[in-house]
Design an enzyme around this catalytic site. Structure first.
Site, PDB file in Angstrom:
ATOM      1  N   ASN A 103       0.767  -1.207  -0.146  1.00 49.41           N
ATOM      2  CA  ASN A 103       0.100  -0.243  -0.152  1.00 49.41           C
ATOM      3  C   ASN A 103       0.968   1.897  -0.024  1.00 49.41           C
ATOM      4  OD1 ASN A 103      -1.661   1.389   1.089  1.00 49.41           O
ATOM      5  ND2 ASN A 103      -2.256   1.576   2.500  1.00 49.41           N
ATOM      6  N   LYS A 110      -0.118   4.498  -0.054  1.00 51.30           N
ATOM      7  CA  LYS A 110      -0.031   5.603   0.039  1.00 51.30           C
ATOM      8  C   LYS A 110      -0.435   6.609  -1.063  1.00 51.30           C
ATOM      9  CE  LYS A 110      -0.247   2.721   5.084  1.00 51.30           C
ATOM     10  NZ  LYS A 110      -0.305   3.224   6.145  1.00 51.30           N
ATOM     11  N   HIS A 163      -9.291   0.784   4.598  1.00 47.99           N
ATOM     12  CA  HIS A 163      -7.933   1.447   5.623  1.00 47.99           C
ATOM     13  C   HIS A 163      -7.919   1.870   6.435  1.00 47.99           C
ATOM     14  CE1 HIS A 163      -3.975   2.193   6.548  1.00 47.99           C
ATOM     15  NE2 HIS A 163      -3.718   0.776   5.887  1.00 47.99           N
ATOM     16  N   GLU A 174      -6.102   4.687   7.814  1.00 47.19           N
ATOM     17  CA  GLU A 174      -6.146   6.310   7.727  1.00 47.19           C
ATOM     18  C   GLU A 174      -7.681   6.256   7.161  1.00 47.19           C
ATOM     19  OE1 GLU A 174      -2.929   5.242   5.507  1.00 47.19           O
ATOM     20  OE2 GLU A 174      -1.459   4.949   7.594  1.00 47.19           O
ATOM     21  N   GLU A 187      -5.431  -4.876  10.645  1.00 43.16           N
ATOM     22  CA  GLU A 187      -4.074  -3.960  10.892  1.00 43.16           C
ATOM     23  C   GLU A 187      -4.607  -3.348  12.383  1.00 43.16           C
ATOM     24  OE1 GLU A 187      -2.194  -2.721   7.089  1.00 43.16           O
ATOM     25  OE2 GLU A 187      -4.174  -1.771   7.379  1.00 43.16           O
ATOM     26  N   GLY A 237       2.697   2.119  11.026  1.00 42.96           N
ATOM     27  CA  GLY A 237       3.358   3.205  10.651  1.00 42.96           C
ATOM     28  C   GLY A 237       4.339   3.613  12.145  1.00 42.96           C
ATOM     29  N   SER A 287       3.459  -2.251  10.596  1.00 45.61           N
ATOM     30  CA  SER A 287       4.911  -2.105  10.780  1.00 45.61           C
ATOM     31  C   SER A 287       5.171  -3.178  10.499  1.00 45.61           C
ATOM     32  CB  SER A 287       4.947  -2.025  11.856  1.00 45.61           C
ATOM     33  OG  SER A 287       4.122  -0.208  12.083  1.00 45.61           O
TER      34      SER A 287
END
Ligand code: PGA
Length: 255
Positions: free
Chosen positions: A11, A13, A95, A97, A167, A173, A213
């Protein structure tokens, strides 16, 4: 038990520019493995360009998001039909985010899942708890609700085109990773829930990826857990060498 082909998604991003996107895609294609399904998720504006690079290879292409609407007056949105038109076979939905960062609720994500599946795309539905939810002991309730509501109305025949990515939000991240044991526990629970919502053979065949991560140094241990079938990779997918090491770990370690 079903033998599941490992899968690793990259991904990207909101990273890269056109030249680096093409270069990264070329490196991913050169490193592709026949034992692992690899999917890259570049920014929407570079999909067509990356498609030219991956087309004819075993590397699949996916969008990072999709509108729940069909084509029409929806400024700024990208439809499932458009993604398919530029060569996407996959799409990420939910996702963190978008789910947490932009406040997309389960009902909207469910509409996106169904629209994308109906358009013939394979969907990678992302789920995961926040740090407060983990510390509050509600991880299972949270992820199971995300699974139930995300899959509402999805017919059993569509499950073959679905992957779930677990996730934990606090691991994305941040350099923090769920321990292989904690991740395995959630994956097993998700599989069991899909089994009770649908049936056991479908749940057995479903790929459930871990994300948050993942790096070359922790990938093998995570992927060797029984219910972890690969990974969704953010930061490390921008470095072709690290991404290759993670794909190789999936080929060796997923059982
Ligand atoms: P990360 O991102 O690997 O940078 O933690 C994972 C993801 O957001 O899918």
């Amino acid at each position: 038990m079903a033998r599941r082909t490992p899968c690793v998604g990259g991904n990207w991003k909101m990273n890269t520019r056109s030249a680096d996107a093409a270069a990264l895609a070329r490196a991913v294609v050169a490193d592709a493995s026949s034992d692992v399904e690899v999917v890259v998720f570049p920014p929407a504006v570079y999909l067509q360009e990356v498609h030219e690079v991956v087309s004819g290879s075993s590397v699949a292409l996916g969008g990072q998001d999709v509108s729940e609407q069909a084509d029409g007056a929806w400024t700024g949105q990208v439809s499932a039909g458009m993604l398919a038109d530029v060569g996407c076979t996959h799409v990420l939905v939910g996702h963190s985010e978008r789910r947490h960062g932009l406040g997309e609720p389960d009902s909207l994500l469910n509409a996106k899942v169904r629209t994308a599946l109906e358009a013939g795309l394979s969907v990678m539905l992302c789920i995961g708890e926040t740090l407060a939810e983990r510390e509050g002991g509600t991880t299972s309730d949270v992820v199971l609700k995300q699974v139930r509501e995300g899959l509402a109305g999805v017919p059993i025949e569509s499950l073959a085109a679905l992957t779930i990515a677990y996730e934990p939000v606090w691991a994305i991240g941040t350099g923090l990773t769920a321990s292989p044991k904690d991740a395995q526990e959630v994956h097993a629970l998700v599989r069991e829930t899909v089994g009770s919502l649908y049936d056991v053979p479908s749940a057995d065949a479903l790929r459930i990826l871990y994300g948050g991560s993942v790096k070359p140094s922790n990938a093998a241990e995570l992927f060797s857990q029984e219910d972890i079938d690969g990974g969704l990779i953010g930061g490390a997918s921008l470095d072709a060498e690290q991404f290759k090491a993670i794909v190789d770990a999936a080929g060796r370690s997923c059982v």
